[in-house]
Design a protein around this motif. Structure first.
Motif, PDB file in Angstrom:
ATOM      1  N   ASP A   1      40.876  40.074  38.216  1.00 23.81           N
ATOM      2  CA  ASP A   1      40.246  39.387  37.102  1.00 23.81           C
ATOM      3  C   ASP A   1      40.771  39.906  35.774  1.00 23.81           C
ATOM      4  O   ASP A   1      41.034  41.109  35.631  1.00 23.81           O
ATOM      5  N   GLY A   2      40.905  38.984  34.810  1.00 23.18           N
ATOM      6  CA  GLY A   2      41.346  39.326  33.468  1.00 23.18           C
ATOM      7  C   GLY A   2      40.214  39.967  32.701  1.00 23.18           C
ATOM      8  O   GLY A   2      39.226  40.363  33.283  1.00 23.18           O
ATOM      9  N   PRO A   3      40.392  40.111  31.445  1.00 21.25           N
ATOM     10  CA  PRO A   3      41.345  39.478  30.552  1.00 21.25           C
ATOM     11  C   PRO A   3      42.698  40.191  30.534  1.00 21.25           C
ATOM     12  O   PRO A   3      42.776  41.407  30.715  1.00 21.25           O
ATOM     13  N   PHE A   4      43.740  39.389  30.349  1.00 22.52           N
ATOM     14  CA  PHE A   4      45.099  39.899  30.238  1.00 22.52           C
ATOM     15  C   PHE A   4      45.751  39.324  28.989  1.00 22.52           C
ATOM     16  O   PHE A   4      45.484  38.188  28.607  1.00 22.52           O
ATOM     17  N   CYS A   5      46.637  40.098  28.385  1.00 22.93           N
ATOM     18  CA  CYS A   5      47.456  39.573  27.298  1.00 22.93           C
ATOM     19  C   CYS A   5      48.608  38.784  27.918  1.00 22.93           C
ATOM     20  O   CYS A   5      48.734  38.713  29.138  1.00 22.93           O
ATOM     21  N   ARG A   6      49.443  38.224  27.093  1.00 17.97           N
ATOM     22  CA  ARG A   6      50.556  37.412  27.586  1.00 17.97           C
ATOM     23  C   ARG A   6      51.474  38.210  28.511  1.00 17.97           C
ATOM     24  O   ARG A   6      51.785  37.792  29.625  1.00 17.97           O
ATOM     25  N   THR A   7      51.908  39.367  28.080  1.00 16.61           N
ATOM     26  CA  THR A   7      52.869  40.164  28.848  1.00 16.61           C
ATOM     27  C   THR A   7      52.271  40.653  30.162  1.00 16.61           C
ATOM     28  O   THR A   7      52.876  40.490  31.228  1.00 16.61           O
ATOM     29  N   CYS A   8      51.097  41.262  30.107  1.00 16.34           N
ATOM     30  CA  CYS A   8      50.487  41.805  31.331  1.00 16.34           C
ATOM     31  C   CYS A   8      50.072  40.695  32.284  1.00 16.34           C
ATOM     32  O   CYS A   8      50.215  40.831  33.505  1.00 16.34           O
ATOM     33  N   GLY A   9      49.571  39.568  31.758  1.00 15.62           N
ATOM     34  CA  GLY A   9      49.190  38.443  32.611  1.00 15.62           C
ATOM     35  C   GLY A   9      50.378  37.887  33.362  1.00 15.62           C
ATOM     36  O   GLY A   9      50.306  37.631  34.562  1.00 15.62           O
ATOM     37  N   ARG A  10      51.482  37.705  32.665  1.00  9.36           N
ATOM     38  CA  ARG A  10      52.678  37.183  33.335  1.00  9.36           C
ATOM     39  C   ARG A  10      53.235  38.179  34.343  1.00  9.36           C
ATOM     40  O   ARG A  10      53.719  37.791  35.406  1.00  9.36           O
ATOM     41  N   ALA A  11      53.146  39.465  34.047  1.00  8.62           N
ATOM     42  CA  ALA A  11      53.618  40.477  34.999  1.00  8.62           C
ATOM     43  C   ALA A  11      52.777  40.467  36.272  1.00  8.62           C
ATOM     44  O   ALA A  11      53.314  40.513  37.394  1.00  8.62           O
ATOM     45  N   VAL A  12      51.459  40.380  36.135  1.00 12.00           N
ATOM     46  CA  VAL A  12      50.574  40.344  37.306  1.00 12.00           C
ATOM     47  C   VAL A  12      50.814  39.073  38.106  1.00 12.00           C
ATOM     48  O   VAL A  12      50.876  39.100  39.341  1.00 12.00           O
ATOM     49  N   ILE A  13      50.978  37.940  37.428  1.00 17.81           N
ATOM     50  CA  ILE A  13      51.234  36.675  38.126  1.00 17.81           C
ATOM     51  C   ILE A  13      52.538  36.759  38.907  1.00 17.81           C
ATOM     52  O   ILE A  13      52.603  36.335  40.061  1.00 17.81           O
ATOM     53  N   ARG A  14      53.572  37.283  38.308  1.00 19.50           N
ATOM     54  CA  ARG A  14      54.864  37.376  39.006  1.00 19.50           C
ATOM     55  C   ARG A  14      54.760  38.249  40.241  1.00 19.50           C
ATOM     56  O   ARG A  14      55.290  37.909  41.299  1.00 19.50           O
ATOM     57  N   GLN A  15      54.053  39.359  40.135  1.00 17.44           N
ATOM     58  CA  GLN A  15      53.923  40.259  41.281  1.00 17.44           C
ATOM     59  C   GLN A  15      53.092  39.607  42.397  1.00 17.44           C
ATOM     60  O   GLN A  15      53.501  39.606  43.563  1.00 17.44           O
ATOM     61  N   MET A  16      51.943  39.032  42.064  1.00 20.02           N
ATOM     62  CA  MET A  16      51.064  38.480  43.092  1.00 20.02           C
ATOM     63  C   MET A  16      51.607  37.171  43.674  1.00 20.02           C
ATOM     64  O   MET A  16      51.422  36.898  44.863  1.00 20.02           O
ATOM     65  N   THR A  17      52.299  36.376  42.871  1.00 19.86           N
ATOM     66  CA  THR A  17      52.906  35.145  43.390  1.00 19.86           C
ATOM     67  C   THR A  17      54.048  35.469  44.334  1.00 19.86           C
ATOM     68  O   THR A  17      54.187  34.846  45.390  1.00 19.86           O
ATOM     69  N   THR A  18      54.857  36.458  43.999  1.00 15.40           N
ATOM     70  CA  THR A  18      55.947  36.864  44.890  1.00 15.40           C
ATOM     71  C   THR A  18      55.387  37.371  46.214  1.00 15.40           C
ATOM     72  O   THR A  18      55.902  37.037  47.292  1.00 15.40           O
ATOM     73  N   ARG A  19      54.311  38.156  46.166  1.00 18.91           N
ATOM     74  CA  ARG A  19      53.680  38.657  47.384  1.00 18.91           C
ATOM     75  C   ARG A  19      53.138  37.494  48.222  1.00 18.91           C
ATOM     76  O   ARG A  19      53.265  37.488  49.455  1.00 18.91           O
ATOM     77  N   THR A  20      52.553  36.487  47.568  1.00 18.65           N
ATOM     78  CA  THR A  20      52.037  35.324  48.292  1.00 18.65           C
ATOM     79  C   THR A  20      53.176  34.531  48.926  1.00 18.65           C
ATOM     80  O   THR A  20      53.063  34.073  50.066  1.00 18.65           O
ATOM     81  N   LEU A  21      54.276  34.355  48.192  1.00 15.59           N
ATOM     82  CA  LEU A  21      55.420  33.631  48.764  1.00 15.59           C
ATOM     83  C   LEU A  21      56.017  34.363  49.960  1.00 15.59           C
ATOM     84  O   LEU A  21      56.513  33.743  50.896  1.00 15.59           O
ATOM     85  N   LEU A  22      55.954  35.676  49.963  1.00 18.37           N
ATOM     86  CA  LEU A  22      56.496  36.465  51.069  1.00 18.37           C
ATOM     87  C   LEU A  22      55.547  36.494  52.266  1.00 18.37           C
ATOM     88  O   LEU A  22      55.967  36.282  53.406  1.00 18.37           O
ATOM     89  N   LEU A  23      54.255  36.721  52.025  1.00 18.52           N
ATOM     90  CA  LEU A  23      53.319  37.003  53.113  1.00 18.52           C
ATOM     91  C   LEU A  23      52.244  35.937  53.330  1.00 18.52           C
ATOM     92  O   LEU A  23      51.437  36.066  54.238  1.00 18.52           O
ATOM     93  N   GLY A  24      52.219  34.902  52.526  1.00 17.19           N
ATOM     94  CA  GLY A  24      51.115  33.960  52.582  1.00 17.19           C
ATOM     95  C   GLY A  24      51.203  32.874  53.623  1.00 17.19           C
ATOM     96  O   GLY A  24      50.237  32.170  53.853  1.00 17.19           O
ATOM     97  N   TRP A  25      52.324  32.688  54.258  1.00 20.91           N
ATOM     98  CA  TRP A  25      52.540  31.523  55.122  1.00 20.91           C
ATOM     99  C   TRP A  25      52.337  31.783  56.608  1.00 20.91           C
ATOM    100  O   TRP A  25      52.535  30.880  57.413  1.00 20.91           O
ATOM    101  N   TRP A  26      51.976  32.958  57.010  1.00 20.89           N
ATOM    102  CA  TRP A  26      52.096  33.341  58.401  1.00 20.89           C
ATOM    103  C   TRP A  26      50.848  33.097  59.244  1.00 20.89           C
ATOM    104  O   TRP A  26      50.608  33.796  60.225  1.00 20.89           O
TER     105      TRP A  26
END
Length: 172
Positions: free
Chosen positions: A75-100
């Motif tokens: 949960d936020g709040p996040f600024c622009r930089t930290c929000g985008r960093a968290v999204i990139r990390q969690m989206t990459t993890r979902t793309l790797l491990l979310g389909w199984w």
């Protein structure tokens, strides 16, 4: 005067100034509603670096393991930089491990990716900001589409297309 049923003190009539020029200072007991408008709480800064402005939004990740699923959220709040960093990390993890797992393949992982896309758009609209003194922003890293591990998602997608095509062609 009447006595309220849950209070031992009697109610007294309220006297208020009349006419259009009647003004009440904030917190004044003479205002017609008892007190002035409550002061708004200051908007919290980014939970990582303390920067302003920050957007309060949840970022999600999902992991599917055949019959077991794991959900993550931050949960936020996040600024622009930290929000985008968290999204990139969690989206990459979902793309790797979310389909199984079957349900993850069809519904949960696509929903999680769409949720993070909405979050990415919200955080990208924020202006750039500077962290609070003594704190640092998260490094954004490379965009998701430039991370090789994100393309592992093509394996279950190709498998799903192959399975559906096989069902359609052999169903006759």
């Amino acid at each position: 005067m009447t006595t309220p049923p849950y209070n031992s003190q009697p109610l007294t009539p309220h006297t208020a100034p009349q006419g259009p020029a009647a003004t009440y200072p904030a917190g004044s007991p003479q205002s017609p509603y008892g007190y002035g408008q409550p002061a708004q709480a200051p908007m919290p800064g980014c939970r990582v670096c303390g920067a302003h402005p920050a957007e309060g939004f949840t970022v999600r990740a999902h992991q599917g393991l055949l019959v077991v699923m794991r959900f993550e959220k931050l949960d936020g709040p996040f600024c622009r930089t930290c929000g985008r960093a968290v999204i990139r990390q969690m989206t990459t993890r979902t793309l790797l491990l979310g389909w199984w797992s079957p349900l993850s393949l069809v519904a949960i992982t696509p929903f999680t990716l769409l949720w993070n896309l909405v979050a990415h758009r919200k955080f990208s609209k924020l202006p750039a900001s500077t962290p609070a003194p003594g704190r640092q922003s998260l490094p954004e890293g490379t965009p998701v589409h430039r991370r090789p591990v994100a393309y592992v998602a093509l394996i279950p997608a190709a498998w799903a297309v192959w399975a559906i095509t096989g069902l359609i062609t052999h169903a006759g």
